[in-house]
Structures are given as structure tokens and as C-alpha cells.
Design an enzyme around this catalytic site. Sequence first.
Site, PDB file in Angstrom:
ATOM      1  N   LYS A   1     112.081  23.205 -46.573  1.00 41.30           N
ATOM      2  CA  LYS A   1     111.353  23.430 -47.831  1.00 41.30           C
ATOM      3  C   LYS A   1     110.238  24.449 -47.608  1.00 41.30           C
ATOM      4  O   LYS A   1     110.074  25.394 -48.393  1.00 41.30           O
ATOM      5  CB  LYS A   1     110.774  22.101 -48.352  1.00 41.30           C
ATOM      6  CG  LYS A   1     111.843  21.161 -48.900  1.00 41.30           C
ATOM      7  CD  LYS A   1     111.324  19.739 -49.136  1.00 41.30           C
ATOM      8  CE  LYS A   1     112.464  18.848 -49.647  1.00 41.30           C
ATOM      9  NZ  LYS A   1     112.096  17.445 -49.811  1.00 41.30           N
TER      10      LYS A   1
ATOM     11  N   GLN B   1     106.885  13.925 -48.717  1.00 38.79           N
ATOM     12  CA  GLN B   1     108.255  13.595 -48.342  1.00 38.79           C
ATOM     13  C   GLN B   1     108.433  12.076 -48.252  1.00 38.79           C
ATOM     14  O   GLN B   1     107.621  11.378 -47.635  1.00 38.79           O
ATOM     15  CB  GLN B   1     108.596  14.271 -47.004  1.00 38.79           C
ATOM     16  CG  GLN B   1     110.046  14.109 -46.571  1.00 38.79           C
ATOM     17  CD  GLN B   1     111.041  14.848 -47.460  1.00 38.79           C
ATOM     18  OE1 GLN B   1     110.698  15.828 -48.130  1.00 38.79           O
ATOM     19  NE2 GLN B   1     112.274  14.379 -47.487  1.00 38.79           N
TER      20      GLN B   1
ATOM     21  N   ASP C   1     107.919  17.263 -57.565  1.00 41.86           N
ATOM     22  CA  ASP C   1     109.051  16.354 -57.383  1.00 41.86           C
ATOM     23  C   ASP C   1     109.430  15.667 -58.693  1.00 41.86           C
ATOM     24  O   ASP C   1     110.509  15.092 -58.803  1.00 41.86           O
ATOM     25  CB  ASP C   1     108.671  15.253 -56.374  1.00 41.86           C
ATOM     26  CG  ASP C   1     109.252  15.478 -54.992  1.00 41.86           C
ATOM     27  OD1 ASP C   1     110.348  16.069 -54.901  1.00 41.86           O
ATOM     28  OD2 ASP C   1     108.617  15.062 -54.013  1.00 41.86           O
TER      29      ASP C   1
HETATM   30  N1  GUN Z   1     113.332  12.235 -49.753  1.00 37.09           N
HETATM   31  C1  GUN Z   1     114.621  12.430 -50.078  1.00 37.09           C
HETATM   32  N2  GUN Z   1     114.752  13.276 -51.131  1.00 37.09           N
HETATM   33  C2  GUN Z   1     113.489  13.614 -51.487  1.00 37.09           C
HETATM   34  C3  GUN Z   1     112.970  14.453 -52.508  1.00 37.09           C
HETATM   35  O1  GUN Z   1     113.693  15.050 -53.321  1.00 37.09           O
HETATM   36  N3  GUN Z   1     111.610  14.544 -52.544  1.00 37.09           N
HETATM   37  C4  GUN Z   1     110.808  13.877 -51.678  1.00 37.09           C
HETATM   38  N4  GUN Z   1     109.492  14.022 -51.807  1.00 37.09           N
HETATM   39  N5  GUN Z   1     111.268  13.083 -50.722  1.00 37.09           N
HETATM   40  C5  GUN Z   1     112.595  12.948 -50.633  1.00 37.09           C
END
Ligand code: GUN
Length: 318
Positions: free
Chosen positions: A54, A98, A121
Site C-alpha cells: 500500500k 491495518q 477504508d
Molecule cells: N485487513 C484486511 N483487509 C483490510 C483492509 O481492506 N483494510 C484494513 N485496514 N485492514 C485490512
Amino acid sequence: MTAIPINGNAIAERIRARVARDVALLKTQRDITPGLAVVLVGNDPASSVYVKTKARQAQAVGLKSQQFLLPVHVGETELLTLIEELNSDDSVDGILVQLPLPGHIDSWRVLEAIDPSKDVDGFHPYNVGRLAAGRPALVPCTPLGVVHLINTVVSDLKGLDVVVIGRSNIVGKPLAVLLGDAGCTVTGAQLQTRNLPDLCRNADIVVSAAGYAGLVRGDWLKPGAIVIDVGINRAIDSTGAPKLVGDVAFAEAIKRAGYITPVPGGVGPMTVAYLLANTLNAAVSRRGLQLSIDHERDQVQSSCHRAQDRAADLQAAT
Ligand code: GUN
């Protein structure tokens, strides 16, 4: 019939190119560089890879990208203090924590501490509620990516029957809302759902986000169906080497479906691409701006408009 694979890598690349173009424009026209802050607690290997991807892609499209890597035993208060700092830092437009967080941290407390206008998110209850109510919102990235992939195959979803397997807050629930808004008849299913194979056999589109390798078999599918595989599961190949597989028994499904996403290279790259698009949109909408370029009609644009409408709503409410 052999299904046509939907190439998520190529489609995500186009989204990234568009985001990069708009980021450059924002810099030229307004001297603004949107910023994304990604927070990782602990050192889970999979989460570390996702976070690095990311941050790297954010940098590649010209965003200001920051990573905050906190030790696994960091206190909840310390994490909340960091969120507060990022909320009040005007150079940060998007905040992503995350998931999953370690058990000693109350994840909801953390997600609810994020400024909803920076919630790239789309997990904050403010944005969840607005999406559910059909109001402009920051929308979770994976569901946006899934709808975009489906739209590359069929542009008008009205009247189509969709089965979404999995009811997570990250994928299944928001995706059901988006597809319902697009005019689909959505069945929200899960592993325990009775008659799951029969439900799938009647579906024009099957999306599996159950996290269960090989769940969806070839004979569960209507011939010609669109199959979107959100699952990412660890498995072992015939030589004993580790590999990633989806929820769909791909070798069987490709013989029956019309279109199918591979794992890897299907939904995964779309999630990251939409994170970048959401960060750009948050930067624009937080400032009440509009990008003065002609967008083609596409997902990025509609996502952008949702964010801009939302900014107008927020301003009207204050
Ligand atoms: N863990 C798994 N998928 C995601 C996501 O799309 N965003 C975040 N913040 N954590 C995750």
C-alpha cells in the site's frame, strides 16, 4: 465453455494511472500533495506485506506516503494518541489502520477514533451508515474494486441475481449494499447457509469472500456466470511449495463460468488501487475542491463524486 479471466492487475493499473494523473494535477493547480498514513501494529508477515504494498503504490502515484510501524505490545492509548495526531495533521488526508489488531486493543475504539473525512477504508460507523442510507460516503476499497471488476464485464447490473458469500464488515456487508444500489437482487450467504450450492447455481454473479479454500465448486455455477473470488488462502502446491489460492476451485470453475477472477491477480490489486483513489478523493473533498479536468465516466469518477457530495453534505451540516 471456458471462462474469460478478468485481469485485475491490468484494470488496477489503469486506475493507478488515472489517480497519478489527478494527483499531479492537484499539485500543479493547487500545490496540494495528498497524504496517506498507514499504521501497522505488530509484525504479522501477511499484514506487513500488505502495508508495504500500500505504501509503495501510494508513493508511486505521487501521494505522500507514511508508514507507522508499532510494536505488537503497543498500548491502546498510545495508538489512539497517534490517530489523534494524524487526525489533526493537515498533510494527512487518509488514515488506514491495518487489521486485524492484536487482541489487547479494542479495534472498534481505534476505527471510531479516525476522522471520518480521512477514513479511506470506509470502516468508520459514520461512513458505514451513510453508505447503508444511500448517502455519499467513503466506501470500503475491496467492494469498490469488486463492483468495478464486474462492471468491466457487464455495465448494467439491474435485475441480476448475485450471491455474496461472506458477511464481513470489510467486504460482504458493504458489497451487498453497493450491488443492491446497482439494482441487483443480492443474497447474503455464508458458510452455514443451507442450499448454498443451489443458491449459487441460480446466480448470475457469485462473489466469494468466505476465506475458505476451494469452497465454490465448478458444478455450483450457472454456465456463463461471473465469478469473483475475494478469498486469499494459504495452500501447498504439488511440489510442497507454499502458494495462495482463492475460495473458488479455479480449475473446475473456469470450465463453467463466463468470466472469472484469478487469485492472485484478481481482486487484490483492485483493493490497493481503490485505497489510492479514496485517498485522492478524501484530499479533494476535505477541501471542498473539484478537479477541473474531464473525467471519463468510470468508477473512480463516481467514487470521487460521492466523496465530493459528501463534503458538501458535511459543510451543510456544520
Ligand atoms: N485487513 C484486511 N483487509 C483490510 C483492509 O481492506 N483494510 C484494513 N485496514 N485492514 C485490512
